[in-house]
Design a protein around this motif. Structure first.
Motif, mmCIF file in Angstrom:
data_model
loop_
_atom_site.group_PDB
_atom_site.id
_atom_site.type_symbol
_atom_site.label_atom_id
_atom_site.label_comp_id
_atom_site.label_asym_id
_atom_site.label_seq_id
_atom_site.Cartn_x
_atom_site.Cartn_y
_atom_site.Cartn_z
ATOM 1 N N LEU A 1 9.002 7.741 -0.069
ATOM 2 C CA LEU A 1 7.905 6.896 0.393
ATOM 3 C C LEU A 1 7.820 5.581 -0.065
ATOM 4 O O LEU A 1 8.042 5.246 -1.143
ATOM 5 N N VAL A 2 7.234 4.667 1.210
ATOM 6 C CA VAL A 2 7.204 3.182 0.676
ATOM 7 C C VAL A 2 5.922 2.921 1.143
ATOM 8 O O VAL A 2 5.843 3.300 2.697
ATOM 9 N N TYR A 3 4.831 2.242 0.819
ATOM 10 C CA TYR A 3 3.862 1.719 1.199
ATOM 11 C C TYR A 3 3.892 0.219 1.174
ATOM 12 O O TYR A 3 4.082 -0.171 -0.154
ATOM 13 N N LEU A 4 3.893 -0.543 2.245
ATOM 14 C CA LEU A 4 4.186 -1.866 2.377
ATOM 15 C C LEU A 4 2.920 -2.710 2.777
ATOM 16 O O LEU A 4 2.331 -2.479 4.065
ATOM 17 N N PHE A 5 2.124 -3.531 2.174
ATOM 18 C CA PHE A 5 0.893 -3.917 2.397
ATOM 19 C C PHE A 5 1.064 -5.732 2.819
ATOM 20 O O PHE A 5 1.520 -6.360 1.784
ATOM 21 N N ASN B 1 2.830 -12.360 2.406
ATOM 22 C CA ASN B 1 3.408 -11.770 0.958
ATOM 23 C C ASN B 1 3.296 -10.243 1.407
ATOM 24 O O ASN B 1 2.408 -9.872 2.143
ATOM 25 N N ALA B 2 4.466 -9.374 1.067
ATOM 26 C CA ALA B 2 4.138 -7.957 1.013
ATOM 27 C C ALA B 2 4.293 -7.353 -0.364
ATOM 28 O O ALA B 2 5.105 -7.773 -1.248
ATOM 29 N N PHE C 1 2.596 -1.119 6.554
ATOM 30 C CA PHE C 1 3.494 -0.058 6.849
ATOM 31 C C PHE C 1 3.646 0.879 6.017
ATOM 32 O O PHE C 1 3.397 0.923 4.953
ATOM 33 N N PHE C 2 3.886 2.019 6.645
ATOM 34 C CA PHE C 2 4.260 3.403 5.888
ATOM 35 C C PHE C 2 5.648 3.724 6.123
ATOM 36 O O PHE C 2 5.949 3.680 7.526
ATOM 37 N N GLN C 3 6.730 3.685 5.244
ATOM 38 C CA GLN C 3 8.082 4.096 5.785
ATOM 39 C C GLN C 3 8.557 5.388 4.838
ATOM 40 O O GLN C 3 8.085 5.584 3.726
ATOM 41 N N THR C 4 9.250 6.087 5.500
ATOM 42 C CA THR C 4 9.740 7.206 4.886
ATOM 43 C C THR C 4 11.064 7.780 5.166
ATOM 44 O O THR C 4 11.352 7.434 6.402
ATOM 45 N N VAL C 5 11.488 8.147 4.278
ATOM 46 C CA VAL C 5 13.118 8.728 4.878
ATOM 47 C C VAL C 5 13.081 10.175 4.248
ATOM 48 O O VAL C 5 12.747 10.522 3.231
#
Ligand code: FES
Ligand SMILES: [Fe+2]
Length: 489
Positions: free
Chosen positions: A345-349, A335-336, A359-363
């Motif tokens: 910004l997106v923080y995905l655990f 599960n995320a 995960f740390f995702q950025t655009v």
């Protein structure tokens, strides 16, 4: 005979087994993984009518380790040319790039001085990163420089300033006398090994961020996680397309086929997803998960990261991944819990009975229809480095499928939603949530000068270990290559 045998064994252990073990576990696979197939066409494709290109929010600019004390960098993002430098006090600063005297770019030859300042390479005017003020060079107590301001009366047609006696041709007119000189300064945060910059179209809010990026230090320390890989890709699309993808639960089953689907057709990945605004008072109820450990982890994340000051700017995702065997038995894989914060910004655990990954995702919008996407993986220490890299590759492989859509689609200003279906209802609500980040941007964008493109840095030369990993990854049934070794620490 025995001696030969001992020698052979020793050689095998020394030259094959130990290096292999080192490679498998201890070698730190800190890599950039990039998509060599992406061609950035700088928005030549017509996208139809779109919202503004540069929404208000925090944007990732660079990794901390890429900016040493006393060093400067020319950067461009959100259609602006800026200079980023790290003072000798260790703090990063961002100012408008062009000197207020005669327009030299401070990022090309500017020198860091007086701990927090940068000196223009052309005539030595000095600007303080803390305030943007132009301070008298060499003066420790930072007296602000005063100067008269001039501008062309009519720069395009070059007509002179009308005067009474018509004796001299004056083209530049004085617009103010003895005015304090300063450059625009942008607020930076250095957090979790990244430098982020706050951008807001409203001048009053440029210096006052409305919310703060998450500090993951405690979470990473608690779960003994380390940064284990990073991927950067350039994409031609409007910024909104990328975060919108996270809230689009229908596309997973169509677009994101996995390697397992291809190798074992009787195994199918099955995805379910919830996307909800953090302002919903029923958020905790909606996010409840049947697996008790996942649920406890998820609720702790909600309590840790959501507060009254950031709630409005957060959208929460919950993504479940199952494997289905012969369309019957479902096995829970992970599960995320995702937090979409602001426009970029997106923080995905990720929590799984088998592993835990963040995960740390950025655009970051560089120019109109030109986005830089960064994905970073943090994994727990017992997961070997090579496996973490493989997980990142798995994620990046999914990203390539999305990129194929993003690089070619129109924005979709007119949509055909099926409101009887939860997926489209969710997307409708998500677009309404995201639109808050464009407040005031259109007016600002049409007034302000868009930036000169900076050349992208040339690719770094491959090191021996990268070449080795390229050989290894070539054996994998995925089309990704690692480039230069990269350390985040
Ligand atoms: S242009 Fe910067 S000091 Fe003259
Ligand atoms: Fe996707």
């Amino acid at each position: 005979m025995i001696a030969d045998y001992v020698q052979l064994t020793t050689t095998t252990v020394l030259f094959i087994i130990i290096p292999l073990l080192y490679l498998i576990y201890y070698r730190k696979f800190h890599y950039f993984i990039f998509d060599q197939r992406t061609k950035v066409t700088k928005g030549k494709t017509s996208r139809g009518k779109c919202p503004p290109s540069f929404p208000n929010g925090w944007f990732w600019i660079i990794n901390s380790c890429d900016l040493k004390p006393g060093h400067t960098k020319a950067i461009s993002y959100c259609g602006r040319n800026l200079v980023l430098f790290r003072g000798t006090n260790g703090t990063p600063y961002v100012l408008d790039a062009f000197c207020a005297h005669m327009g030299a770019h401070l990022g090309f030859g500017g020198k860091v001085c007086h701990s927090t300042c940068i000196e223009c390479p052309f005539h030595g005017w000095t600007f303080d990163g803390e305030t943007g003020d132009c301070v008298l060079s060499g003066v420790e107590n930072k007296i602000i420089r005063m100067a008269d301001k001039y501008e062309y009366h009519d720069i395009e047609n070059c007509t002179p300033v009308p005067n009474n006696d018509n004796t001299t041709n004056i083209y530049l007119k004085k617009v103010s006398e003895k005015e304090e000189i300063r450059l625009k300064r942008y607020i930076c945060r250095e957090i979790n090994g990244s430098i982020l910059v706050w951008y807001h179209s409203d001048e009053k809010l440029r210096e006052h961020p409305l919310y703060e990026p998450f500090d993951l230090s405690n979470e990473l320390k608690m779960n003994k996680m380390q940064p284990r890989g990073e991927s950067i890709n350039y994409i031609n699309c409007h910024i909104q397309e990328i975060p919108e993808n996270g809230a689009d639960n229908r596309h997973f089953d169509f677009l994101h086929q996995s390697i397992i689907d291809i190798i074992f057709p009787f195994l199918k990945f099955h995805w379910t997803m919830i996307s909800e605004r953090a302002t919903n008072p029923r958020l905790r109820e909606i996010m409840v998960h049947p697996h008790p450990e996942v649920n406890a982890y998820k609720m702790r994340l909600l309590d840790t990261f959501i507060n009254d000051s950031n709630r409005r700017f957060l959208n929460v995702l919950s993504l479940n991944c199952y494997i289905q065997i012969f369309s019957k038995h479902k096995i829970f894989i992970f599960n995320a819990t995702g937090f979409q914060m602001g426009p970029s910004l997106v923080y995905l655990f990720l929590w799984s009975p088998y592993f835990q990954v963040t995960f740390f995702q950025t655009v970051t919008p560089l120019e109109k229809f030109n986005q830089r996407l960064m994905h970073r993986i943090f994994s727990t220490k017992p997961i070997p480095y090579w496996l973490s890299t493989l997980m990142l590759m798995g994620e990046v492989k999914q990203l390539f499928s999305d990129m194929n859509i993003w690089n070619n689609k129109i924005f979709g200003a007119k949509l055909s939603y099926n409101m009887k279906n939860d997926a489209d209802k969710g997307l409708h609500s998500w677009r309404n949530w995201y639109t808050q980040f464009y407040e005031g941007c259109h007016e600002h964008e049409s007034k302000s000068l868009l930036c000169r493109s900076l050349a992208y840095p040339p690719p770094q030369l491959f090191s021996l270990s990268s070449k080795l990993s390229i050989c290894l990854t070539s054996l994998l049934p995925i089309d990704i290559r690692c480039s230069s070794v990269h350390s985040f620490e």
